[in-house]
Design a protein around this motif. Structure first.
Motif, PDB file in Angstrom:
ATOM      1  N   LYS A  73       0.907  -1.166  -0.074  1.00 54.94           N
ATOM      2  CA  LYS A  73       0.047  -0.099   0.049  1.00 54.94           C
ATOM      3  C   LYS A  73       0.942   1.180   0.093  1.00 54.94           C
ATOM      4  O   LYS A  73       0.541   2.115  -0.742  1.00 54.94           O
ATOM      5  CB  LYS A  73      -1.005  -0.100   1.176  1.00 54.94           C
ATOM      6  N   SER A  77       1.132   3.864  -3.119  1.00 57.89           N
ATOM      7  CA  SER A  77       0.556   5.120  -2.843  1.00 57.89           C
ATOM      8  C   SER A  77       1.088   6.295  -3.769  1.00 57.89           C
ATOM      9  O   SER A  77       0.337   7.121  -3.770  1.00 57.89           O
ATOM     10  CB  SER A  77       0.435   5.422  -1.519  1.00 57.89           C
ATOM     11  N   VAL A  82      -4.712   4.855  -2.396  1.00 61.77           N
ATOM     12  CA  VAL A  82      -4.989   3.182  -2.296  1.00 61.77           C
ATOM     13  C   VAL A  82      -6.061   3.046  -1.178  1.00 61.77           C
ATOM     14  O   VAL A  82      -6.020   3.312  -0.159  1.00 61.77           O
ATOM     15  CB  VAL A  82      -3.632   2.607  -1.867  1.00 61.77           C
ATOM     16  N   VAL A  85      -5.706  -3.415  -0.137  1.00 59.28           N
ATOM     17  CA  VAL A  85      -4.518  -4.180  -0.751  1.00 59.28           C
ATOM     18  C   VAL A  85      -4.861  -5.751  -0.112  1.00 59.28           C
ATOM     19  O   VAL A  85      -5.287  -5.884   1.119  1.00 59.28           O
ATOM     20  CB  VAL A  85      -3.112  -3.639  -0.056  1.00 59.28           C
ATOM     21  N   ILE A 118      -4.762  -4.336  -5.656  1.00 59.41           N
ATOM     22  CA  ILE A 118      -4.732  -3.177  -5.150  1.00 59.41           C
ATOM     23  C   ILE A 118      -5.684  -2.454  -5.816  1.00 59.41           C
ATOM     24  O   ILE A 118      -6.034  -2.378  -7.024  1.00 59.41           O
ATOM     25  CB  ILE A 118      -3.587  -2.456  -5.551  1.00 59.41           C
TER      26      ILE A 118
END
Length: 270
Positions: A73, A77, A82, A85, A118
């Motif tokens: 994450k 980012s 985000v 995950v 993601i």
């Protein structure tokens, strides 16, 4: 002119067959070796789930074991916000079959390469991640966010020293307490012993010679009484055996007498 074309080529995203984009990954900034991640926009028509939107989900392959969900994450980012995950051992649906188990019965995680999903906040973040050039690797462990790997050892020496210090201190306190109790239980001039209540769990007993002799005499008296009771029990058992033998002997004699009387009744001299 040729050098500029070469530099321009390295800044472009590397796409391999299958539609995957190659991203470089380094454990730390001083690392020479690089790891490769393969990302692709998640487009599975059979999967109808709100956890993995088709336009905002990035599918990642070859995730190394030292990359947790928090690390992934943080790395992604930089391409956009985000939302979530998810790391799995193999690709599959988010629906879990069977009963939901508690965290106590959760099986241990397998330490191996995994796949990830993601989910970004905006669909444009997926395109930005796919266009990232492989010449700019993502760094896993930094000074602000260090990542620990391998076997984490505990400070065994400090723990042992602390335990031994506490043990010695406790033993000294117990010895001091016992010494104070012995001083309080000493006989005075008239032979009296002051018996005090010790610490919790301990029995306060006088340690004088007179008290020891009195206790020994009491134990011997109990032992003799027990032996006497056992002797009477043996004598009573033998008496019962003799009584039973006499009853059997009398029973046999009665049987012979009855048989003789029956024989005399049957005899008819006339």
């Amino acid at each position: 002119m040729a050098a500029s074309k070469k530099q321009h080529a390295t800044n472009q995203a590397c796409v391999i067959p299958g539609g995957f984009t190659v991203l470089s990954l380094k454990f730390c900034s001083s690392s020479v070796a690089q790891h490769k991640l393969y990302v692709k926009e998640h487009k599975v028509r059979d999967e109808k789930s709100s956890y993995r939107p088709l336009d905002r989900t990035l599918f990642v392959l070859n995730v190394p074991p030292y990359c947790s969900e928090e690390v992934i994450k943080r790395l992604f980012s930089q391409f956009g916000n985000v939302n979530s995950v998810e790391l799995r051992d193999q690709p599959g649906s988010t629906q879990h079959h069977g009963p939901k188990l508690s965290s106590v019965f959760k099986p241990p995680e397998k330490l191996g390469f995994r796949v990830g999903y993601i989910v970004f906040e905006n669909p444009s973040s997926v395109k930005v991640a796919k266009s990232h050039p492989p010449s700019e690797p993502l760094v896993v462990s930094t000074e602000e966010h260090p990542v620990k790997t391998g076997i984490q050892t505990r400070p065994t020496k400090q723990i042992v020293n602390s335990f031994m210090e506490d043990y010695d201190k406790r033993k000294e306190e117990e010895a001091e307490q016992q010494r104070k109790e012995e001083e309080q239980q000493q006989e005075d001039e008239d032979g009296w012993v002051k018996v005090t209540r010790g610490h919790k769990g301990a029995k306060a007993r006088p340690h004088s010679e007179t008290a020891n002799q009195r206790t020994l005499a009491k134990e011997m008296k109990k032992k003799k009484k027990k032996e006497l009771m056992n002797f009477y029990t043996w004598q009573h058992r033998n008496t019962q055996k003799e009584h039973i033998a006499e009853l059997r002997k009398k029973f046999e004699e009665d049987k012979q007498r009855i048989a003789l009387l029956r024989a005399q009744r049957k005899f008819k001299p006339y």
